[in-house]
Design a protein around this motif. Structure first.
Motif: not given
Length: 115
Positions: A21-22, A24-25
């Protein structure tokens, strides 16, 4: 995204959802990771397979090349695609490097040739 990127993405989601979940893409991250994995598999495959042994039949060659591909994918999956360990996890053993895998495979090839 290729199959290696999808495999890595699924592994990260399952094993380390917080770290996943950390990202970014995730689509770009795992697309790039999958492409890098494909390059490494393509580089390792001929090294693991080695030269064609004298007198090797068609089915033996297919088996040897399939085994080499499986080994290359397993090495890359372990070295590149595995989700990172969390800070509280510790290695219980030293991880072999790609170089050590290749040295082992070269030794196995030498032994096969002696037989």
């Amino acid at each position: 995204m290729n199959k290696y990127g999808r495999q890595a993405q699924e592994a990260w989601k399952a094993a380390s959802p917080t770290r996943y979940n950390q990202i970014q893409n995730p689509e770009d991250f795992f697309t790039n990771l999958g492409e890098e994995a494909q390059e490494q598999v393509d580089e390792l495959l001929p090294k693991i397979a080695g030269p064609d042994p004298k007198g090797e039949g068609y089915l033996e060659k297919v088996g040897r090349l399939n085994a080499a591909k499986n080994q290359a994918e397993e090495i890359v999956r372990y070295d590149l695609l595995s989700p990172p360990e969390t800070e509280d996890e510790e290695d219980e053993y030293e991880n072999p490097t790609i170089k050590e895998h290749l040295e082992f495979m070269a030794e196995m090839q030498r032994l096969r040739e002696q037989l």
